[in-house]
Scaffold this motif. Structure first.
Motif, short mmCIF file in Angstrom:
data_model
loop_
_atom_site.label_atom_id
_atom_site.label_comp_id
_atom_site.label_asym_id
_atom_site.label_seq_id
_atom_site.Cartn_x
_atom_site.Cartn_y
_atom_site.Cartn_z
N VAL A 33 9.52 -8.69 -9.34
CA VAL A 33 9.71 -8.08 -8.03
C VAL A 33 8.35 -7.97 -7.35
O VAL A 33 7.40 -7.43 -7.92
CB VAL A 33 10.36 -6.69 -8.17
CG1 VAL A 33 10.49 -6.03 -6.81
CG2 VAL A 33 11.69 -6.80 -8.86
N LEU A 34 8.26 -8.50 -6.15
CA LEU A 34 7.00 -8.43 -5.41
C LEU A 34 6.96 -7.15 -4.58
O LEU A 34 7.89 -6.84 -3.85
CB LEU A 34 6.86 -9.63 -4.48
CG LEU A 34 6.74 -10.99 -5.16
CD1 LEU A 34 6.69 -12.09 -4.11
CD2 LEU A 34 5.52 -11.04 -6.04
N THR A 35 5.87 -6.42 -4.74
CA THR A 35 5.66 -5.21 -3.95
C THR A 35 4.36 -5.34 -3.19
O THR A 35 3.64 -6.33 -3.33
CB THR A 35 5.60 -3.97 -4.86
OG1 THR A 35 4.47 -4.09 -5.72
CG2 THR A 35 6.87 -3.84 -5.69
N SER A 36 4.04 -4.34 -2.40
CA SER A 36 2.79 -4.40 -1.64
C SER A 36 1.58 -4.35 -2.56
O SER A 36 0.49 -4.75 -2.16
CB SER A 36 2.74 -3.26 -0.63
OG SER A 36 2.78 -2.01 -1.30
N GLY A 48 -7.53 -4.41 3.90
CA GLY A 48 -7.59 -3.17 4.65
C GLY A 48 -6.25 -2.79 5.25
O GLY A 48 -5.84 -1.63 5.22
N LEU A 49 -5.53 -3.78 5.78
CA LEU A 49 -4.21 -3.51 6.36
C LEU A 49 -3.23 -3.08 5.28
O LEU A 49 -2.43 -2.17 5.50
CB LEU A 49 -3.69 -4.76 7.08
CG LEU A 49 -4.42 -5.13 8.37
CD1 LEU A 49 -3.88 -6.45 8.90
CD2 LEU A 49 -4.30 -4.04 9.40
N VAL A 50 -3.28 -3.72 4.13
CA VAL A 50 -2.40 -3.32 3.03
C VAL A 50 -2.75 -1.91 2.57
O VAL A 50 -1.87 -1.09 2.32
CB VAL A 50 -2.50 -4.33 1.86
CG1 VAL A 50 -1.79 -3.80 0.63
CG2 VAL A 50 -1.90 -5.66 2.27
N GLY A 51 -4.04 -1.62 2.46
CA GLY A 51 -4.47 -0.30 2.02
C GLY A 51 -4.07 0.81 2.98
O GLY A 51 -3.75 1.92 2.56
N LEU A 52 -4.05 0.51 4.26
CA LEU A 52 -3.64 1.50 5.25
C LEU A 52 -2.13 1.60 5.38
O LEU A 52 -1.63 2.51 6.03
CB LEU A 52 -4.23 1.14 6.61
CG LEU A 52 -5.74 1.28 6.73
CD1 LEU A 52 -6.22 0.73 8.08
CD2 LEU A 52 -6.15 2.73 6.56
N GLY A 53 -1.41 0.68 4.78
CA GLY A 53 0.04 0.71 4.84
C GLY A 53 0.61 0.11 6.11
O GLY A 53 1.79 0.30 6.39
N LEU A 80 1.15 -3.08 6.80
CA LEU A 80 2.12 -4.12 6.50
C LEU A 80 3.41 -3.56 5.93
O LEU A 80 4.46 -4.17 6.06
CB LEU A 80 1.51 -5.15 5.53
CG LEU A 80 0.30 -5.91 6.09
CD1 LEU A 80 -0.24 -6.87 5.07
CD2 LEU A 80 0.68 -6.65 7.36
N ARG A 81 3.35 -2.41 5.28
CA ARG A 81 4.55 -1.78 4.76
C ARG A 81 5.45 -1.34 5.91
O ARG A 81 6.67 -1.40 5.81
CB ARG A 81 4.18 -0.59 3.89
CG ARG A 81 5.36 -0.04 3.11
CD ARG A 81 4.95 1.06 2.16
NE ARG A 81 3.87 0.63 1.27
CZ ARG A 81 2.79 1.35 1.02
NH1 ARG A 81 2.65 2.54 1.55
NH2 ARG A 81 1.85 0.88 0.23
N ALA A 82 4.84 -0.92 7.02
CA ALA A 82 5.61 -0.50 8.18
C ALA A 82 6.32 -1.69 8.83
O ALA A 82 7.36 -1.53 9.47
CB ALA A 82 4.71 0.17 9.22
N LEU A 83 5.80 -2.89 8.62
CA LEU A 83 6.41 -4.10 9.17
C LEU A 83 7.44 -4.71 8.22
O LEU A 83 7.97 -5.78 8.47
CB LEU A 83 5.33 -5.15 9.47
CG LEU A 83 4.28 -4.76 10.50
CD1 LEU A 83 3.20 -5.83 10.59
CD2 LEU A 83 4.94 -4.54 11.86
N HIS A 84 7.69 -4.03 7.09
CA HIS A 84 8.63 -4.50 6.06
C HIS A 84 8.20 -5.83 5.48
O HIS A 84 9.00 -6.71 5.26
CB HIS A 84 10.06 -4.60 6.61
CG HIS A 84 10.56 -3.32 7.16
ND1 HIS A 84 10.85 -2.24 6.36
CD2 HIS A 84 10.81 -2.93 8.42
CE1 HIS A 84 11.26 -1.25 7.13
NE2 HIS A 84 11.24 -1.64 8.38
N PHE A 85 6.90 -5.97 5.24
CA PHE A 85 6.36 -7.20 4.66
C PHE A 85 6.12 -7.04 3.21
O PHE A 85 5.70 -6.13 2.69
CB PHE A 85 5.06 -7.56 5.41
CG PHE A 85 4.44 -8.82 4.93
CD1 PHE A 85 5.15 -10.00 4.94
CD2 PHE A 85 3.14 -8.83 4.47
CE1 PHE A 85 4.57 -11.16 4.52
CE2 PHE A 85 2.55 -9.98 4.05
CZ PHE A 85 3.29 -11.16 4.08
#
Length: 51
Positions: free
Chosen positions: A2-5, A39-44, A46-51
């Motif tokens: 399972v791929l996660t952030s 940096g974007l992943v660390g700030l979350g 991309l998680r908000a974009l459902h990536f």
């Protein structure tokens, strides 16, 4: 698997490493893109974009 952030930076680092080996002149661009992406992943962001 399972791929996660948490897995995304590892895949980005793997791809960046291969590209640096193939084309060393891309080093500056790859490092810059990697740092921005991490940096974007660390700030979350991309998680908000459902990536």
């Amino acid at each position: 698997m399972v791929l996660t952030s948490a897995h995304i930076p590892a895949f980005v680092a793997l791809i960046a490493g291969v590209l640096i080996l193939v084309m060393p002149r891309l080093l500056n661009f790859i490092v810059a893109i990697y740092l921005i992406f991490t940096g974007l992943v660390g700030l979350g962001v991309l998680r908000a974009l459902h990536f």
